[in-house]
Scaffold this motif. Structure first.
Motif, PDB file in Angstrom:
ATOM      1  N   ALA A  42      54.990  37.287  44.677  1.00 50.52           N
ATOM      2  CA  ALA A  42      55.178  35.869  44.803  1.00 50.52           C
ATOM      3  C   ALA A  42      56.203  35.518  44.540  1.00 50.52           C
ATOM      4  O   ALA A  42      57.056  34.626  45.055  1.00 50.52           O
ATOM      5  CB  ALA A  42      53.866  34.881  44.411  1.00 50.52           C
ATOM      6  N   LYS A  89      58.389  36.795  47.275  1.00 45.03           N
ATOM      7  CA  LYS A  89      57.655  36.397  48.574  1.00 45.03           C
ATOM      8  C   LYS A  89      57.798  37.778  49.493  1.00 45.03           C
ATOM      9  O   LYS A  89      58.176  37.645  50.670  1.00 45.03           O
ATOM     10  CB  LYS A  89      58.323  35.254  49.166  1.00 45.03           C
ATOM     11  CG  LYS A  89      58.314  33.962  48.355  1.00 45.03           C
ATOM     12  CD  LYS A  89      58.350  32.734  49.216  1.00 45.03           C
ATOM     13  CE  LYS A  89      57.946  31.618  48.539  1.00 45.03           C
ATOM     14  NZ  LYS A  89      56.718  31.217  47.702  1.00 45.03           N
ATOM     15  N   GLY A 127      46.335  26.738  46.302  1.00 37.63           N
ATOM     16  CA  GLY A 127      47.218  27.739  45.697  1.00 37.63           C
ATOM     17  C   GLY A 127      48.316  28.235  46.657  1.00 37.63           C
ATOM     18  O   GLY A 127      49.472  28.476  46.230  1.00 37.63           O
ATOM     19  N   TYR A 144      48.554  27.554  57.502  1.00 37.16           N
ATOM     20  CA  TYR A 144      48.058  28.068  56.435  1.00 37.16           C
ATOM     21  C   TYR A 144      48.894  27.049  55.273  1.00 37.16           C
ATOM     22  O   TYR A 144      48.091  26.725  54.322  1.00 37.16           O
ATOM     23  CB  TYR A 144      48.162  29.613  56.435  1.00 37.16           C
ATOM     24  CG  TYR A 144      47.981  30.053  54.932  1.00 37.16           C
ATOM     25  CD1 TYR A 144      46.682  30.529  54.582  1.00 37.16           C
ATOM     26  CD2 TYR A 144      48.708  30.237  53.796  1.00 37.16           C
ATOM     27  CE1 TYR A 144      46.375  30.935  53.317  1.00 37.16           C
ATOM     28  CE2 TYR A 144      48.602  31.014  52.873  1.00 37.16           C
ATOM     29  CZ  TYR A 144      47.298  31.256  52.609  1.00 37.16           C
ATOM     30  OH  TYR A 144      46.857  31.683  51.279  1.00 37.16           O
ATOM     31  N   GLN A 145      50.081  27.326  55.180  1.00 37.65           N
ATOM     32  CA  GLN A 145      50.915  26.616  54.197  1.00 37.65           C
ATOM     33  C   GLN A 145      51.401  25.244  54.603  1.00 37.65           C
ATOM     34  O   GLN A 145      52.585  25.018  54.138  1.00 37.65           O
ATOM     35  CB  GLN A 145      51.805  27.754  53.617  1.00 37.65           C
ATOM     36  CG  GLN A 145      52.167  27.341  52.203  1.00 37.65           C
ATOM     37  CD  GLN A 145      52.510  28.559  51.327  1.00 37.65           C
ATOM     38  OE1 GLN A 145      51.679  29.554  51.296  1.00 37.65           O
ATOM     39  NE2 GLN A 145      53.525  28.646  50.614  1.00 37.65           N
ATOM     40  N   GLU A 201      47.031  31.610  45.263  1.00 37.86           N
ATOM     41  CA  GLU A 201      45.663  32.116  45.907  1.00 37.86           C
ATOM     42  C   GLU A 201      44.966  33.338  45.745  1.00 37.86           C
ATOM     43  O   GLU A 201      44.086  33.828  45.974  1.00 37.86           O
ATOM     44  CB  GLU A 201      46.030  31.783  47.471  1.00 37.86           C
ATOM     45  CG  GLU A 201      46.860  32.838  48.150  1.00 37.86           C
ATOM     46  CD  GLU A 201      48.332  32.040  48.317  1.00 37.86           C
ATOM     47  OE1 GLU A 201      48.615  32.012  47.174  1.00 37.86           O
ATOM     48  OE2 GLU A 201      48.677  31.895  49.399  1.00 37.86           O
ATOM     49  N   TYR A 202      45.868  34.219  45.092  1.00 40.58           N
ATOM     50  CA  TYR A 202      45.481  35.579  44.612  1.00 40.58           C
ATOM     51  C   TYR A 202      44.934  35.541  43.046  1.00 40.58           C
ATOM     52  O   TYR A 202      44.582  36.631  42.520  1.00 40.58           O
ATOM     53  CB  TYR A 202      46.366  36.853  45.021  1.00 40.58           C
ATOM     54  CG  TYR A 202      46.819  36.683  46.354  1.00 40.58           C
ATOM     55  CD1 TYR A 202      45.919  36.997  47.442  1.00 40.58           C
ATOM     56  CD2 TYR A 202      48.157  36.528  46.868  1.00 40.58           C
ATOM     57  CE1 TYR A 202      46.202  37.182  48.627  1.00 40.58           C
ATOM     58  CE2 TYR A 202      48.511  36.571  48.342  1.00 40.58           C
ATOM     59  CZ  TYR A 202      47.570  36.812  49.226  1.00 40.58           C
ATOM     60  OH  TYR A 202      47.927  36.979  50.355  1.00 40.58           O
ATOM     61  N   ALA A 251      52.845  27.867  46.482  1.00 41.17           N
ATOM     62  CA  ALA A 251      53.683  28.740  46.802  1.00 41.17           C
ATOM     63  C   ALA A 251      54.142  29.856  45.444  1.00 41.17           C
ATOM     64  O   ALA A 251      55.198  30.080  45.718  1.00 41.17           O
ATOM     65  CB  ALA A 251      55.191  27.922  47.430  1.00 41.17           C
ATOM     66  N   ASP A 252      53.214  30.044  44.623  1.00 40.97           N
ATOM     67  CA  ASP A 252      53.499  31.000  43.595  1.00 40.97           C
ATOM     68  C   ASP A 252      52.401  32.170  43.650  1.00 40.97           C
ATOM     69  O   ASP A 252      52.455  32.785  42.603  1.00 40.97           O
ATOM     70  CB  ASP A 252      53.496  30.221  42.242  1.00 40.97           C
ATOM     71  CG  ASP A 252      52.017  29.692  41.956  1.00 40.97           C
ATOM     72  OD1 ASP A 252      51.080  29.848  42.946  1.00 40.97           O
ATOM     73  OD2 ASP A 252      51.992  28.958  41.113  1.00 40.97           O
TER      74      ASP A 252
HETATM   75  C1  LIG Z   1      48.804  34.340  51.879  1.00 38.57           C
HETATM   76  S1  LIG Z   1      49.936  34.652  50.899  1.00 38.57           S
HETATM   77  C2  LIG Z   1      51.054  36.004  51.235  1.00 38.57           C
HETATM   78  C3  LIG Z   1      50.964  33.098  51.343  1.00 38.57           C
HETATM   79  C4  LIG Z   1      52.499  32.894  50.858  1.00 38.57           C
HETATM   80  C5  LIG Z   1      52.339  32.275  49.210  1.00 38.57           C
HETATM   81  N1  LIG Z   1      51.371  31.026  49.148  1.00 38.57           N
HETATM   82  C6  LIG Z   1      53.444  31.931  48.912  1.00 38.57           C
HETATM   83  O1  LIG Z   1      54.223  31.109  49.159  1.00 38.57           O
HETATM   84  O2  LIG Z   1      54.383  32.941  48.318  1.00 38.57           O
END
Ligand SMILES: C[S+](C)CC[C@H](N)C(=O)O
Ligand SMILES: N[C@@H](CCS)C(=O)O
Ligand SMILES: [Zn+2]
Length: 316
Positions: free
Chosen positions: A256, A259, A117, A78-79, A125-126, A121-122
């Protein structure tokens, strides 16, 4: 290089679902369970950090989900981005190998491609707010090599998930076509109001982009509070002929900066498993969980769907 031969035809997912008896079960939160086992994901790579530090743990979470009744497991990518690994000092080649490793660990899994997004890491994506200057072309260049490497690793399907806005949906759809990706894909959006995607872009327009892309074999919603799912399925149904995929989160809010997930102080989401059959009745055919769900959630979904007849999942 051309080692895959699964034709990404629109009927592919329908045929898979027919074999599964009409409905398939997806796994639940991967990062969530890695954290439950003690992984510290307070890192720009979030769950992809475990590709470096604890691949054995990722493998064991995949196995837990299969045991819980999941027909589909989603990789730890995912990341995982080439840009994110390079920022940690890895070479280009090492970064590509780490991406590939996520698929190797869950051989036959569905690689997760989180949005731009997610890489930031912030938590964007939301929100889907990438700034006025962001373009479809820039997003395509950001994701291009990543998608090629994941496709070359030979998975069954690529899950583009937690897609927050229309330009990123467009970028993914164009990339699949331009790169002649032969692995089928699904596109799942997230929403915070049950009407639009999180950026405020129209869900109908986003789902229509997915509908028009021939490599996309399922369209839906992930990482969204369960209370919105019913209306979102009804909306998506208006613009797609493709199977609808649904994997909500627990309904909590993501902080975020820290985290961390924080419990909602307002309306709480009850256990969503009791709604699963209703969601399938109105059109969903792939159901699982996203963040803050666990193998227990998936076990309960599997049981709930098994009670349905005649379309029991998996016929296991
Ligand atoms: C699906 S979100 C919980 C993933 C984590 C976010 N992109 C971040 O790095 O804080
Ligand atoms: N597939 C990711 C989360 C996407 S929001 C995971 O389960 O950790
Ligand atoms: Zn999620």
């Amino acid at each position: 290089m051309e080692t895959f031969n699964i034709p990404a035809t629109p009927s592919l997912m329908k045929e898979f679902l027919r074999q599964m008896g009409g409905t398939a079960v997806i796994d639940g939160g991967l990062a969530t369970v890695l954290e439950l086992h003690g992984a510290d994901l307070n890192d720009p790579l979030w769950s992809a950090k475990c590709l470096l530090t604890s691949p054995h743990l990722i493998r064991s979470v995949h196995l837990d989900y299969l045991e819980a009744g999941a027909d589909i497991i989603i990789t730890a990518s995912y990341q995982a981005t080439i840009q994110g690994f390079e920022a940690k000092g890895f070479s280009r080649e090492q970064s590509e190998n780490l991406l590939k490793k996520s698929v190797d660990i869950a051989l036959e899994a569905r690689p997760s491609v989180g949005s731009y997004g997610a890489y930031l890491a912030d938590g964007s994506e939301y929100s889907g707010c990438y700034g006025e200057a962001m373009t479809v072309n820039a997003l395509k260049e950001f994701h291009r090599r990543r998608v090629q490497v994941l496709a070359e690793a030979g998975p069954d399907i690529i899950a583009f998930e937690t897609v927050p806005n229309k330009i990123e949906a467009q970028a993914f759809a164009e990339l699949l076509e331009e790169e002649h990706i032969k692995i089928p894909a699904w596109l799942t959006f997230n929403s915070k109001d049950g009407v639009n995607v999180v950026s405020g872009d129209s869900l109908l327009q986003c789902a229509s982009i997915a509908e028009s892309c021939k490599q996309v074999v399922a369209v839906g919603i992930n990482c969204t509070p369960p209370r919105f799912i019913h209306d979102l399925i009804l909306a998506i149904k208006k613009v797609t002929t493709k199977p609808i995929v649904i994997y909500p989160n627990s309904g909590e809010r993501y902080d975020a900066d820290r985290k961390e997930w924080v419990e909602n102080t307002g309306v709480s989401d009850e256990d969503f498993v009791s709604y699963v059959n209703k969601w399938c009745e109105i059109g969903a055919s792939l159901v699982g969980g996203c963040c803050r769900t666990t193998p227990n959630t998936i076990k309960a979904i599997y049981r709930a769907l098994s009670d349905r007849s005649p379309a029991a999942p998996g016929q296991k």
